[in-house]
Design an enzyme around this catalytic site. Sequence first.
Site, mmCIF file in Angstrom:
data_model
loop_
_atom_site.group_PDB
_atom_site.id
_atom_site.type_symbol
_atom_site.label_atom_id
_atom_site.label_comp_id
_atom_site.label_asym_id
_atom_site.label_seq_id
_atom_site.Cartn_x
_atom_site.Cartn_y
_atom_site.Cartn_z
ATOM 1 N N CYS A 398 0.845 -1.204 0.000
ATOM 2 C CA CYS A 398 0.000 0.000 0.000
ATOM 3 C C CYS A 398 0.879 1.252 0.000
ATOM 4 O O CYS A 398 1.425 1.620 -1.038
ATOM 5 C CB CYS A 398 -0.950 -0.032 1.192
ATOM 6 S SG CYS A 398 -2.333 1.138 1.068
ATOM 7 N N HIS A 562 -3.508 -5.099 0.293
ATOM 8 C CA HIS A 562 -2.939 -5.627 1.532
ATOM 9 C C HIS A 562 -3.031 -7.152 1.510
ATOM 10 O O HIS A 562 -3.989 -7.737 2.025
ATOM 11 C CB HIS A 562 -3.699 -5.089 2.747
ATOM 12 C CG HIS A 562 -3.446 -3.651 3.049
ATOM 13 N ND1 HIS A 562 -2.488 -3.241 3.952
ATOM 14 C CD2 HIS A 562 -4.021 -2.521 2.555
ATOM 15 C CE1 HIS A 562 -2.478 -1.917 4.012
ATOM 16 N NE2 HIS A 562 -3.399 -1.454 3.172
ATOM 17 N N GLU A 564 -1.637 -9.305 3.248
ATOM 18 C CA GLU A 564 -1.597 -9.927 4.579
ATOM 19 C C GLU A 564 -2.980 -10.263 5.115
ATOM 20 O O GLU A 564 -3.118 -11.156 5.967
ATOM 21 C CB GLU A 564 -0.872 -9.016 5.586
ATOM 22 C CG GLU A 564 -1.529 -7.677 5.847
ATOM 23 C CD GLU A 564 -1.041 -6.571 4.928
ATOM 24 O OE1 GLU A 564 -1.215 -5.388 5.289
ATOM 25 O OE2 GLU A 564 -0.505 -6.883 3.849
#
Length: 602
Positions: A398, A562, A564
Site C-alpha cells: 500500500c 494488503h 496480509e
Amino acid sequence: MIGVISGIGKGVIASSLGVLLKSIGLKVTSIKIDPYMNIDAGLMNPLEHGECFVLDDGGEVDLDLGNYERYLNITLGRDNNITTGKIYQHVIDLERKGHYLGKTVQIVPHLTDALQDWIQNVAQVPVDSTGERPDICIIELGGTVGDIESAPFIEALRCLRRRAGPNNFFHCHVSLIPVINGEQKTKPTQASIRDVRSAGLSPDIIGCRCEERLGPSTTDKLAQYCQVEPNQVVAVHDVPSTYHVPQLLETQGLIPLLREMLRLDALTISPSLIRSGAKTWETWKDLVTTNDRAYETVKICLVGKYTTLQDSYLSVRKSLEHAAMRCARKLEITWLNSSDLEIETEEKSPPAFYKAWHELSTASGILVPGGFGDRGTEGMVAAAKWAREKMIPYLGICLGMQIAVIEFCRNVCGIHGAQSAEFIEGDAAFAAANKVIIHMAEISKAPMGASQRLGLKNTVFQENSTFSKLRHLYETEAPYVNGRPDPKTATATADGEPTSRPSPGRPPIISERHRHRYEVNPAYIDTMASHGLDFIGKDESGQRMEILELRLHPWFVGVQYHPEYLSRVLRPSMPYLGFVAAAAGCLEEVMGKSEGELVNGV
C-alpha cells in the site's frame, strides 16, 4: 469467551479452540464483541489499539477477526464484529423506525435482546467453502469482567445461554495466573470467577494464562475454589509460537470435553469434512514441528511508522511467519522506526540514526508496510532506494508501493520534487509539486470513517507481465491461493474448487483486499515505464495501478492492496512468500515446486 484482562490472548485461545473443532469435521464461525463506542476500528490509532483488519466486504474490524480467519480458513463479514457504538446505533435506528411501538427503550431488555438476535443471525451465515450453516459459533467478549461498558454484553450472554438451551452454550473464562517470587498465584482468578458468577455466568472451563506450566497444586486449588473439575482447568503457558496453542489444548483433553458438554456426537457430520479436518490437523502439526526444527534464519527489516507497538502490524508479522514456515526458515524481524533513517535524526540523535542504518544494511529483506500521513516517509524512501540499488529483496505494501514509486521517480526518472499529495496537502509547495501519488477522485475526504477504497477488489495481470516472479507464484500455487482466483476466469479442480490458473489465452485475475485513499498518478506511468518500472497489475478499468515489479532485481515488488489480510497458516500470501523466499535465498526452489507442494515437504 470472556477474560479477566485485555491482551491476555483470548483471541488466540478462541481461534485454537476453533481449530480443534474443525479438526473433527465441524463448521465453525466466530464473532468478536468490543465494548468501545467506536462504530468500527477504522479510525482507531494503531499505536493504541493495534492494527485495523479489513474484510472482503470492506468492514474495518478488530484484529482478532484476522486471527479467526487465519486459523480457521474462513471468510467473515463486518457483522461478525459487534461494538458498543454499532449495537447502540442499531437499536436507535430501530426506535426511529417505530420498531418498539412507543415503548420506553432500555438497555434491558431491548439492547440485550438486539444483541442476542444479532448473534443468532450472524452465527447462521456460511463462512467457508461448504456454503453451509456453521455448527459452532465462537463468541469472544473483549475487555475485562467488571468494566461498566462490558455489563450489557455479559447480561446478553447470560440471557443467550438460557435462549440456546442445555448443551448448546459453552463458557470459557480466560484468566491470568501471575508468578510472584516463584509462586503461582490463584487469587486474581478466584476473584474474577466470583465477579462473572455474580453477573449470572458460570464458566465451563477456565483457561489459565501463565508464563510457565501450571503445577498440580495450582490446578487443584483453582478447581476447588472455582467449583470446577480439575480437567476443566486448562493451562495455556508460554510456548515458542502461538501456532502451538491448538496442540497444547488438545493434549489436555479439550476435544473429549467439548464433545461431552456440547453433545457433539449427536451432530451429523459429513464424512468428507471429517477426513478434511483430520488431514488439515495433521498438516498443521507437521508444519509447526518442522518449523521448530528449522535452523536457518531469514532476517527481515520492517520499516514502518508504528513499530513501537508490534500489534500495529499484526497481520504483516503473521504473513511473514506463514511464509517463513513454508520456506523452513526461522524468522527474525527487525522493527525499524522509519524516522530514524532520516537526516534530521542524524542531527538530533546520531546513535539512533547509525543503529537504524546498520540494521537496514544487514537485513536480508526490506519491507515497507501501509500507513497514513507524512511522518517518517523520507526514511521509507531512503529504505526503498537502498533496497533497489543494493539488490536487496523489497516488498512495499500500500503506502510501501507508493514510496517505491516516489523513490523511483526522484532517483531514476529525474522527476524533481516527486511527492505524494497526501504528504504535502495544505503546504505552499502543493501546487508546484510533481504529485506522482494523488487522491482518488471518487473517494470523499469527509466524513473520514469508511471513506476509503475498502474490501475485496480484482487485479488483472497485464499482457507484458509474463516475466513476473509474483505472477508465476500466483499462477502455480495450490487452489485458493491468496489472492483468491476470480471465479470468472479460474479453472476448476476435480472437486469443483477453482484453481489459480487462468483460462487459456487470458492473463490471470486475482482478488485481494484493499484499504487506501491515494493511488499512482496515471500521468507519470509512461515515464516510469520508459525507465524500467513495470506496472504488471492494474484494476479492471486498466487505469489504477495495483502491482509494480522491477525486472532485473532479485525481488522488488510493490502492491497497492494488503495481501496480509488473506494470508493463512497453511496458505501463505504469495507476495509475502516470494519476498521471504527471495530474502532466504530459496525463491527458485519455491517457484520450481509443483502445484500445492510445500518446500519443507509437508
